[in-house]
Scaffold this motif. Structure first.
Motif, mmCIF file in Angstrom:
data_model
loop_
_atom_site.group_PDB
_atom_site.id
_atom_site.type_symbol
_atom_site.label_atom_id
_atom_site.label_comp_id
_atom_site.label_asym_id
_atom_site.label_seq_id
_atom_site.Cartn_x
_atom_site.Cartn_y
_atom_site.Cartn_z
ATOM 1 N N SER A 76 0.819 -1.214 0.000
ATOM 2 C CA SER A 76 0.000 0.000 0.000
ATOM 3 C C SER A 76 0.852 1.262 0.000
ATOM 4 O O SER A 76 2.002 1.260 0.433
ATOM 5 N N ILE B 102 -2.803 -1.428 -3.016
ATOM 6 C CA ILE B 102 -3.942 -0.794 -2.359
ATOM 7 C C ILE B 102 -3.578 0.633 -1.977
ATOM 8 O O ILE B 102 -2.516 0.861 -1.376
ATOM 9 N N SER C 100 -3.699 3.546 0.412
ATOM 10 C CA SER C 100 -4.015 3.659 1.832
ATOM 11 C C SER C 100 -3.075 4.630 2.516
ATOM 12 O O SER C 100 -1.873 4.673 2.219
ATOM 13 N N ASP D 120 -5.417 2.850 7.146
ATOM 14 C CA ASP D 120 -6.799 3.227 6.844
ATOM 15 C C ASP D 120 -7.556 2.170 6.040
ATOM 16 O O ASP D 120 -8.754 1.954 6.256
ATOM 17 N N ALA D 121 -6.881 1.518 5.101
ATOM 18 C CA ALA D 121 -7.555 0.530 4.249
ATOM 19 C C ALA D 121 -7.514 -0.874 4.836
ATOM 20 O O ALA D 121 -7.952 -1.837 4.189
#
Length: 305
Positions: free
Chosen positions: A163, A189, A191, A195-196
């Motif tokens: 991420s 991802i 992020s 957060d994700a």
């Protein structure tokens, strides 16, 4: 000496290499910062020709085309203007793997290979497929080195979630993943920190990160090649350099399996602060800090209770 006078079409590769080195020695002393102008000139010339510097000797009597001479001149001038070599060449090597580089995304450093080595050693010891989270992935070099090294050693593989907050970084990481045909093992991802990755999701065996950890006041004092070309987002760790590191230490326990590891790269002078932060957490049963190849404090390792 002007760059165009140093390198002209029709000159042999050996002559161009020598002239380029002389030009850098006379006009790029600050950019060289003690590096050997001959080595730098050979790196740049080899990049123009699409070969390794060691192969230049086999082509030393061949002549540069006009296009090659013009590109070599441009690259010498970019280097003179403090642009880092990986940005000029468009790639570097990390843990033995070619990694594409571009402005706006942090250049992989050899220091970070220490983080990768400890990660690989731990994952091999599990002797089973593992789930890994690589936060602040940048070029994707850490995720790639981990995934590819396990595949090459014929041990159980790791699936890596990589991420980053930067879209530019994620696009470049995707390019690197595709180049190494590792898309089956690495997902990307967007992020900001965790957060994700909610703590209700399936936990990870390992969380690794090379986060921004330089103090804000120090970032502007770094070399011109860093300040002018590399992204501040990937360098600036806040007033004490620990803004994101503190978030990682506080949130990792909820996202690791029991016995899982958190591994964070940090500055050579931050060991005691990180150890104190990690030891305050009841999630970790053991905390240690290990040096890099130069003997400098570099990697915090915390074991989930």
């Amino acid at each position: 000496m002007r760059t165009g006078e140093a390198v002209r079409a029709g000159r042999t590769i050996e002559e161009a290499s020598r002239s380029g080195a002389d030009y850098l020695a006379q006009n790029a002393r600050e950019a060289l910062d003690g590096d050997d102008s001959r080595v730098v000139a050979r790196q740049l010339l080899a990049g123009v020709l699409g070969i390794s510097p060691s192969d230049l000797r086999w082509k030393k009597d061949e002549s540069l085309t006009r296009e090659e001479a013009c590109e070599f001149v441009e690259w010498l001038e970019r280097y003179q203007d403090f642009e880092p070599i990986p940005y000029i060449l468009g790639h570097t090597f990390f843990y033995g793997y070619q990694i594409f580089c571009q402005r706006g995304v942090l250049i992989p450093r050899p220091d970070t290979e220490t983080l990768v080595s400890h990660a690989i050693e731990y994952l091999i010891s599990l002797n089973r497929p593992a789930r890994v989270l690589d936060l602040c992935t940048g070029t994707g070099c850490v995720a790639l080195a981990i995934a590819l090294s396990l595949l090459e050693r014929d041990v159980p593989p790791a699936v890596v979630a990589a991420s980053d907050l930067s879209i530019s970084a994620l696009r470049l990481a995707d390019q690197n993943i595709l180049f190494h045909s590792a898309e089956a093992f690495i997902s990307l991802i967007e992020s900001d920190g965790f957060d994700a990755f909610p703590n209700t999701a399936e936990p990870f065996d390992l969380i690794v990160s090379n986060p921004p950890y330089i103090q804000s006041a120090v970032v502007d004092q770094l070399s011109d090649s860093v300040v002018r070309y590399e992204p501040r987002l990937a360098l600036d760790g806040g007033t004490d350099g620990l803004d994101l590191i503190q978030i990682l230490i506080e949130g990792a326990g909820d996202r690791l399996r029991p016995g899982g590891r958190l591994m964070i790269e940090h500055g050579h002078d931050q060991k005691q602060e990180l150890l104190a932060l990690a030891r305050k957490r009841t999630d970790f049963v053991r905390v240690e800090d290990l040096p890099d190849m130069a003997g400098r404090d570099r990697v915090l390792i915390a074991v989930r209770r």
